[in-house]
Design a protein around this motif. Sequence first.
Motif, PDB file in Angstrom:
ATOM      1  N   GLN A  67       0.792  -1.169  -0.070  1.00 26.65           N
ATOM      2  CA  GLN A  67       0.015  -0.062  -0.013  1.00 26.65           C
ATOM      3  C   GLN A  67       0.782   1.330  -0.045  1.00 26.65           C
ATOM      4  OE1 GLN A  67      -2.986   0.703  -0.514  1.00 26.65           O
ATOM      5  NE2 GLN A  67      -3.610   2.665   0.724  1.00 26.65           N
TER       6      GLN A  67
ATOM      7  N   VAL B 294       2.270   9.659  -5.479  1.00 23.92           N
ATOM      8  CA  VAL B 294       2.719  10.756  -5.379  1.00 23.92           C
ATOM      9  C   VAL B 294       3.640  11.211  -6.537  1.00 23.92           C
ATOM     10  CG1 VAL B 294       4.152  12.062  -3.972  1.00 23.92           C
ATOM     11  CG2 VAL B 294       2.526  10.619  -2.970  1.00 23.92           C
TER      12      VAL B 294
ATOM     13  N   ALA C 140      -3.928  -1.542 -10.959  1.00 28.48           N
ATOM     14  CA  ALA C 140      -4.136  -3.141 -10.819  1.00 28.48           C
ATOM     15  C   ALA C 140      -3.152  -3.865 -11.120  1.00 28.48           C
ATOM     16  CB  ALA C 140      -5.359  -3.299 -11.641  1.00 28.48           C
TER      17      ALA C 140
ATOM     18  N   ARG D 144     -11.744   2.686  -9.490  1.00 29.86           N
ATOM     19  CA  ARG D 144     -10.330   1.664  -9.159  1.00 29.86           C
ATOM     20  C   ARG D 144     -10.889   0.836  -8.379  1.00 29.86           C
ATOM     21  NH1 ARG D 144      -5.253   4.556 -10.533  1.00 29.86           N
ATOM     22  NH2 ARG D 144      -5.734   6.343 -11.562  1.00 29.86           N
TER      23      ARG D 144
ATOM     24  N   VAL E  33      -9.374  -2.647  -9.829  1.00 28.44           N
ATOM     25  CA  VAL E  33      -8.085  -3.384  -9.142  1.00 28.44           C
ATOM     26  C   VAL E  33      -8.458  -4.446  -8.427  1.00 28.44           C
ATOM     27  CG1 VAL E  33      -6.363  -2.872  -7.224  1.00 28.44           C
ATOM     28  CG2 VAL E  33      -6.951  -0.899  -8.761  1.00 28.44           C
TER      29      VAL E  33
ATOM     30  N   ASP F 262      -8.489   1.986   1.027  1.00 28.25           N
ATOM     31  CA  ASP F 262      -7.013   1.787   0.690  1.00 28.25           C
ATOM     32  C   ASP F 262      -6.903   2.532  -0.756  1.00 28.25           C
ATOM     33  OD1 ASP F 262      -5.552  -1.329   2.093  1.00 28.25           O
ATOM     34  OD2 ASP F 262      -5.973   0.842   2.941  1.00 28.25           O
ATOM     35  N   ILE F 263      -8.072   2.474  -1.556  1.00 26.20           N
ATOM     36  CA  ILE F 263      -7.939   2.961  -2.773  1.00 26.20           C
ATOM     37  C   ILE F 263      -8.056   4.379  -2.729  1.00 26.20           C
ATOM     38  CG2 ILE F 263      -9.478   3.135  -4.953  1.00 26.20           C
ATOM     39  CD1 ILE F 263      -8.336   0.413  -5.277  1.00 26.20           C
TER      40      ILE F 263
ATOM     41  N   ILE G 234      -7.125   6.262  -0.589  1.00 28.50           N
ATOM     42  CA  ILE G 234      -5.864   6.838  -0.163  1.00 28.50           C
ATOM     43  C   ILE G 234      -4.729   7.142  -1.559  1.00 28.50           C
ATOM     44  CG2 ILE G 234      -3.729   6.500   1.085  1.00 28.50           C
ATOM     45  CD1 ILE G 234      -6.013   7.246   2.890  1.00 28.50           C
ATOM     46  N   ILE G 235      -4.909   5.901  -2.442  1.00 23.43           N
ATOM     47  CA  ILE G 235      -4.238   6.232  -3.597  1.00 23.43           C
ATOM     48  C   ILE G 235      -4.717   7.479  -4.344  1.00 23.43           C
ATOM     49  CG2 ILE G 235      -3.355   4.867  -5.782  1.00 23.43           C
ATOM     50  CD1 ILE G 235      -2.335   3.610  -3.035  1.00 23.43           C
TER      51      ILE G 235
ATOM     52  N   ALA H  99      -3.327  10.480  -2.937  1.00 26.47           N
ATOM     53  CA  ALA H  99      -1.957  10.747  -3.205  1.00 26.47           C
ATOM     54  C   ALA H  99      -1.519  11.226  -4.493  1.00 26.47           C
ATOM     55  CB  ALA H  99      -1.345   9.372  -2.868  1.00 26.47           C
TER      56      ALA H  99
ATOM     57  N   GLN I 148      -0.832  11.182   5.224  1.00 25.68           N
ATOM     58  CA  GLN I 148      -1.070   9.768   4.761  1.00 25.68           C
ATOM     59  C   GLN I 148      -1.672   8.866   6.036  1.00 25.68           C
ATOM     60  OE1 GLN I 148       1.765   7.382   3.013  1.00 25.68           O
ATOM     61  NE2 GLN I 148       0.615   5.545   2.774  1.00 25.68           N
TER      62      GLN I 148
ATOM     63  N   GLN J 106      -5.326   7.606   6.528  1.00 23.53           N
ATOM     64  CA  GLN J 106      -5.178   6.170   6.617  1.00 23.53           C
ATOM     65  C   GLN J 106      -6.172   5.716   8.131  1.00 23.53           C
ATOM     66  OE1 GLN J 106      -3.244   4.220   3.960  1.00 23.53           O
ATOM     67  NE2 GLN J 106      -5.113   2.863   4.396  1.00 23.53           N
TER      68      GLN J 106
END
Lengths: 142, 147
Positions: free
Chosen positions: A104, A112, A124, B31, B35, B109-110, B112-113, B116, B128, B132
């Motif tokens: 993660q 970033v 993915a 996503r 994913v 979690d997705i 968070i991405i 980011a 983060q 989280q």
Amino acid sequence: MVLSASDKTNVKGIFAKIGGQVDEYGAETLQRLFATYPQTKTYFPHFDVSPGSAQVKAHGKKVAGALVEAVNHIDDIAGALSKLSDLHAQKLRVDPVNFKLLGQCFLVVVAVHQAAALTPEVHASLDKFLCAVGNVLTAKYR
Amino acid sequence: MVHWTAEEKQLITSVWAKVNVEECGAEAVARLLIVYPWTQRFFSSFGNLSSPTAVSGNPKVHAHGKKVLTSFGDAIKNLDNIKGTYSKLSELHCEKLHVDPENFRLLGDIFIIVLAAHFTKDFSPACQATWQKLVGVVAHALSYKYH
């Protein structure tokens, strides 16, 4: 879970973009891991885990190197990381849940620094790849 | 009750102020479905989810993303009582929607991405960590009424 041909292409592609910065990505991944999931620091009682630590930088470079090795042998990750797998099983015994946490954080670092390149498809594929690496490293645990 | 430091509250509200709820919500749910394709099991009525392009362009995915992230805003307005805020939603997800709570963690979690990628260098390690923690608290609250 199997890496398709397009997964492999996506992973190789994103790592090519990361290029020589991969060592910094490794260090930042660890920094974020320790900040976000403090329980992961329990595996590093002998480390200075403060931001900018030379030990964290060095370890980040090691972790990054292993990921690159896996990418370079993406058709046989188990073979490429066999010795690392033994090490994690016999000596390090990092609980398997932590590989997800590391994955993660690595994804966050890529997001970033390579936001445009981290399309949903690449996201993915990279997630699958990181899972595969984690599976290999814990494969010999029992 | 979850304890939030002043710094954490600041990191939450300052980031949230800059989030386009519709865009980020749609991105996060898309996503999630791409994913972790098994999450599509809850959305058989959404039509074409057959490829990443189809998912990203699907108007129902888009609408659902907006709904989900709008609801997330309720947690942020009620940081001191997230469990209470999501009590009814928790019951709904258990009794009517039958969603395994693991999916809340996956979506968190997705998200968070997505944050980011959106905030890039501004998404510091402290940022983060705070977010989280927040998505974890939300996931826990949504599963709290499960029985």
